[in-house]
Write an enzyme that holds these catalytic residues in place. Sequence first.
Site, short mmCIF file in Angstrom:
data_model
loop_
_atom_site.label_atom_id
_atom_site.label_comp_id
_atom_site.label_asym_id
_atom_site.label_seq_id
_atom_site.Cartn_x
_atom_site.Cartn_y
_atom_site.Cartn_z
N ASP A 257 -8.45 -4.28 -6.55
CA ASP A 257 -8.07 -3.82 -5.55
C ASP A 257 -8.57 -2.42 -5.29
O ASP A 257 -8.73 -1.30 -6.19
CB ASP A 257 -6.46 -3.36 -5.42
CG ASP A 257 -5.85 -2.64 -4.04
OD1 ASP A 257 -6.70 -2.04 -3.67
OD2 ASP A 257 -4.69 -3.09 -3.96
N HIS B 108 -6.69 -6.23 -0.78
CA HIS B 108 -5.84 -4.93 -0.70
C HIS B 108 -4.35 -5.64 -0.20
O HIS B 108 -4.58 -5.88 1.29
CB HIS B 108 -6.24 -3.87 -0.16
CG HIS B 108 -5.09 -2.61 -0.05
ND1 HIS B 108 -4.73 -1.99 -1.36
CD2 HIS B 108 -4.75 -2.08 0.94
CE1 HIS B 108 -3.86 -1.10 -0.77
NE2 HIS B 108 -3.85 -1.15 0.61
N SER C 9 1.00 -1.24 0.15
CA SER C 9 -0.05 -0.05 0.00
C SER C 9 0.99 1.18 -0.04
O SER C 9 1.75 1.49 -1.10
CB SER C 9 -0.82 -0.07 1.27
OG SER C 9 -1.81 0.79 1.10
#
Length: 541
Positions: free
Chosen positions: A426, A455, A207
């Site tokens: 995602d 994710h 991320s």
Amino acid sequence: MRHAAAKAAGTVAAGVLVACGAVVPAAAGGTLRWTECADLAAEEGLGLECAEVRVPMIHEDGLEPGGTVVLALSRVPAAGQRQGTLLVNPGGPGSPGREWAAVVAERLPPDLRASYDVVGFDPRGTGASTPAVACDPGYFEPVRPDTVPADEQAEQVLLERAAAYARACEEHTGELLRHVTTVDHAADMEHIRLALGVERIDYLGYSYGTYLGAVYATRYPDRVRRLVLDSVVHPGLPWYEGNLAQNRSLDAAARNFFSWTARHHDVYGLGTTGEQVAEHYYATREELAAQPAAGTVGPAELEEAFILAAYASAVWPPLAQALSDRVVGGTDATLLAVYRRFGEDPDNDRTFGSYLATECTDSPWPADWETWRADTVKTHAEAPFVTWNNTWYNAPCRTWPVPARPWFQVDGTAVGGVLLVHATEDGPTPLAGAYAMRDRFPGARLVVEDGGVDHGVTLSGNPCVDRVFADYLRYGTLPAAGGGADGADLTCGARPQPDPRPAAGDGGGEHAGRAAPRPPGGSAKATVCAFPPPVLRLRLP
């Protein structure tokens, strides 16, 4: 966030570090002295260790040195002959990362577990690192104002709340607030490398951690051995623009949740189409605006719990059960339970403040509220799931007391092979970001999980992805270029979506992920990645 530590002299480059509160000189070669962790739990026999290291508060050239920051580190040492050191970041910004040394080490194949030191760290301002970012814990007390303003007066209330929070961050954090950019975090990573006494590091970032890793590799390309970036932030979209894109991708991810719930109408009774389930969700939101559940869960609290459906399919069963129990069963017990587990509370002040401290200063934000409003109204009409919520989440940046820097331009032309991993569905980080990052790193290869809805993919149980990851760490090998579908270098099938289950009493069973201190979208809210992540909700970073 709640407290600021006294500044102290000394830098890691000078070989000074702190372990268990005592200042200890580094051993020859910069090797840290590690001690038992007093505040972290790990699998028995893993050997988790902790240390602290002082780094300069101010990294910018041409400025007075100022004080120092103490970074909290953790390590699971290699069980055998060490081949490399894997530094891990779970995302954010604003998310502590020390827990991730154990999380990642537990999931490595035995041979890599034996040959790698795995190191986690709490970035400056977060977790056990000091001084802390601190703002206003009361900001998260329920019931908070509806994020979709009914009129101009409601809008002004929300604007003042955001501005007051920004002022509180300045008042309670002090000088640190000026030095929490991604570039600052990357410089800290270089000091961590020096303290570890290694010539090069391997890095695994999820991320927001993908952008952090890319910035580090751009600044220190000769210090990177292996670079794995999973669920990739778009390197060409500063945070304001990135959040606008994220609003749409989070909305699409929420529709995946609604469709999954509809496929299990026999369990949840909320309709046989995703549209029908969504209607129940939005109707519930309106009802809670009129009368919050148990005087605690209003529309803002509902969003804070249900946004995690766009992050991790593992939380779909308890969230669907909570909605079903209210709509079909007429009880809010499960809804209250999932809010307690997944929602924000005063303990989120430190993570949220740290998130803002990075995002608000990484790049400029519009000062004109009319720009924010026009963009939000337009996007909300197309993607209503959390567009207004995301706007208010980031609104303190409009009046942030610290000037923003220019957006850092990632350039990986001097970096060797890089592994990028991304799921097609995602929500927090749209797939386009992975292609854009590959363009910045000519030696990169992109592995796409086709149909993946989570994710965070690596080490989450996809054998195709995990095999590529393990071979990259072992041998430095990457998939051949252009061998996957739709421009990817390798395409892997998606992991199975969850089976419906009754909600556990706490609002989620073992598959519901680990609730984290409540990411860019940014770091903002508590983020739950695919495999139990103690991360912040990536609000676009």
